[in-house]
Design a protein around this motif. Structure first.
Motif, mmCIF file in Angstrom:
data_model
loop_
_atom_site.group_PDB
_atom_site.id
_atom_site.type_symbol
_atom_site.label_atom_id
_atom_site.label_comp_id
_atom_site.label_asym_id
_atom_site.label_seq_id
_atom_site.Cartn_x
_atom_site.Cartn_y
_atom_site.Cartn_z
ATOM 1 N N ARG A 66 -63.531 -6.459 -82.639
ATOM 2 C CA ARG A 66 -64.735 -5.754 -82.189
ATOM 3 C C ARG A 66 -65.180 -4.805 -83.292
ATOM 4 N N GLU A 81 -58.766 -9.290 -79.619
ATOM 5 C CA GLU A 81 -59.946 -9.885 -80.232
ATOM 6 C C GLU A 81 -60.709 -8.847 -81.048
ATOM 7 N N ARG A 112 -64.465 -12.902 -88.287
ATOM 8 C CA ARG A 112 -65.709 -12.466 -87.653
ATOM 9 C C ARG A 112 -66.622 -11.786 -88.674
ATOM 10 N N TRP A 163 -58.390 -12.551 -87.379
ATOM 11 C CA TRP A 163 -59.632 -12.657 -86.595
ATOM 12 C C TRP A 163 -60.721 -11.677 -87.037
ATOM 13 N N MET A 214 -73.731 -10.451 -80.884
ATOM 14 C CA MET A 214 -72.684 -11.273 -80.281
ATOM 15 C C MET A 214 -71.493 -10.389 -79.931
ATOM 16 N N GLU A 215 -71.617 -9.594 -78.852
ATOM 17 C CA GLU A 215 -70.530 -8.701 -78.478
ATOM 18 C C GLU A 215 -69.316 -9.489 -78.002
ATOM 19 N N HIS A 216 -69.551 -10.652 -77.389
ATOM 20 C CA HIS A 216 -68.418 -11.509 -77.051
ATOM 21 C C HIS A 216 -68.206 -12.476 -78.202
ATOM 22 N N TRP A 217 -67.021 -12.468 -78.734
ATOM 23 C CA TRP A 217 -66.698 -13.324 -79.876
ATOM 24 C C TRP A 217 -65.518 -14.202 -79.494
ATOM 25 N N ASP A 218 -65.725 -15.520 -79.510
ATOM 26 C CA ASP A 218 -64.669 -16.463 -79.172
ATOM 27 C C ASP A 218 -63.873 -16.772 -80.430
ATOM 28 N N ARG A 275 -59.334 -5.157 -80.742
ATOM 29 C CA ARG A 275 -59.942 -4.467 -79.607
ATOM 30 C C ARG A 275 -59.023 -3.426 -78.978
ATOM 31 N N ASP A 333 -70.021 -13.730 -88.299
ATOM 32 C CA ASP A 333 -70.879 -13.208 -87.238
ATOM 33 C C ASP A 333 -72.307 -13.033 -87.754
#
Length: 303
Positions: A272, A270, A247, A243, A1-5, A263, A251
């Motif tokens: 990463r 966000e 995650r 955040w 899940m490289e994109h994390w909302d 990031r 995640d």
């Protein structure tokens, strides 16, 4: 899940998480955000009154929040086993080792057990806590130990010959070294868990640059005045600082030994995955710190 909302993390109904220092600061926002996933969230805190205020604040934003308070003083190592005995759960899905102290402009202080207070609270207390929680984490389907380090901890110069800062006490330096110790512990813990064939993962996070002045108001964190420019271009509030930890807990693709951070230059944005470099990747240093921590506490953590 490289994109994390960050505003829509995965649901976690039926899971139970413990957040140390969950009554204030970044820990509060970790607890608030995890509560929004449907999980049961326990706030580890010395002060029941402050925990009650924090839980009321979370419920004002998450009306159906499932919350509890665990009276926890990480500076009192001898009390941690009896504290864990009061949990009343047969498993724990994750512990977020977040609580910490920074004694700015204060002289060196020791706990009743003779440990320097910052190092004892930030590192040794969590070392003992994870040791005591390991059976509950092992009982979960895929338990996680999430350790919140810091941006300054990545570049600190931990002195294994002066872990208690007896010769060289400077509050901010001692804090940075204690956070590096936490992070080294977490990476070494994952190596040992993997060697033992455990299903528990150890994951690291850090909040980047999280400022009070950029943090949205809560009853546990009143609104602060003052200019926010240009700090807001480079740094963030403690809500966003939470955040990476959230995650690291949720995640499904997270792996043991990984580190999550903001990031943008590791300071804001966000969460990463970050590469583990420098002293944090020094397995010899981590192993020596582990041995020293066992000697200071008697805890083994992995067996």
């Amino acid at each position: 899940m490289e994109h994390w909302d960050v505003h829509r993390p995965p649901r976690a109904e039926g899971k139970t998480f413990l957040v140390t220092g969950g009554n204030a600061g970044i820990g509060y926002f970790v607890a608030e955000q995890l509560a929004g996933t449907g999980a049961t969230v326990l706030l580890g805190s010395r002060d029941a009154g402050k925990a009650d205020v924090a839980m009321a604040s979370i419920r004002s934003r998450v009306p159906d929040a499932k919350l509890g308070h665990l009276r926890l003083d990480l500076s009192e190592l001898a009390s941690i086993q009896s504290t864990v005995d009061t949990l009343g759960f047969d498993r724990l899905d994750a512990v977020v080792c977040n609580a910490g102290v920074l004694l700015e402009n204060q002289p060196r202080r020791e706990t009743a057990e003779g440990h320097e207070l910052t190092f004892a609270t930030n590192h040794l207390g969590h070392f003992v806590l994870v040791d005591q929680l390991m059976p509950l984490l092992e009982a979960a389907r895929a338990g996680r130990v999430v350790t919140t380090g810091s941006f300054v901890g990545k570049s600190a110069q931990l002195d294994l010959d002066d872990l208690q800062s007896e010769r060289d006490y400077q509050p901010k330096r001692t804090y940075a070294r204690s956070k590096q110790a936490q992070m080294l512990f977490a990476f070494e813990l994952d190596r040992r868990l993997r060697a033992a064939g455990s299903t528990v993962l150890s994951v690291v996070d850090h909040p980047g640059g999280a400022l009070d002045s950029l943090t949205p108001p809560r009853p546990v964190h009143p609104a602060l005045g003052g200019r926010k420019f240009p700090a807001g271009l480079l740094l963030q509030g403690k809500d966003a600082g939470a955040w990476p930890a959230v995650r690291a807990v949720l995640d499904p693709d997270a792996r043991g030994g990984e580190m999550f951070g903001p990031r943008v230059f590791g300071l804001r944005g966000e969460p990463r995955r970050e590469p583990v470099r420098g002293r944090l990747a020094d397995t010899g240093l981590a192993a020596r710190l582990w041995a020293a921590s066992v000697g200071l506490t008697g805890a083994e953590v992995t067996r």
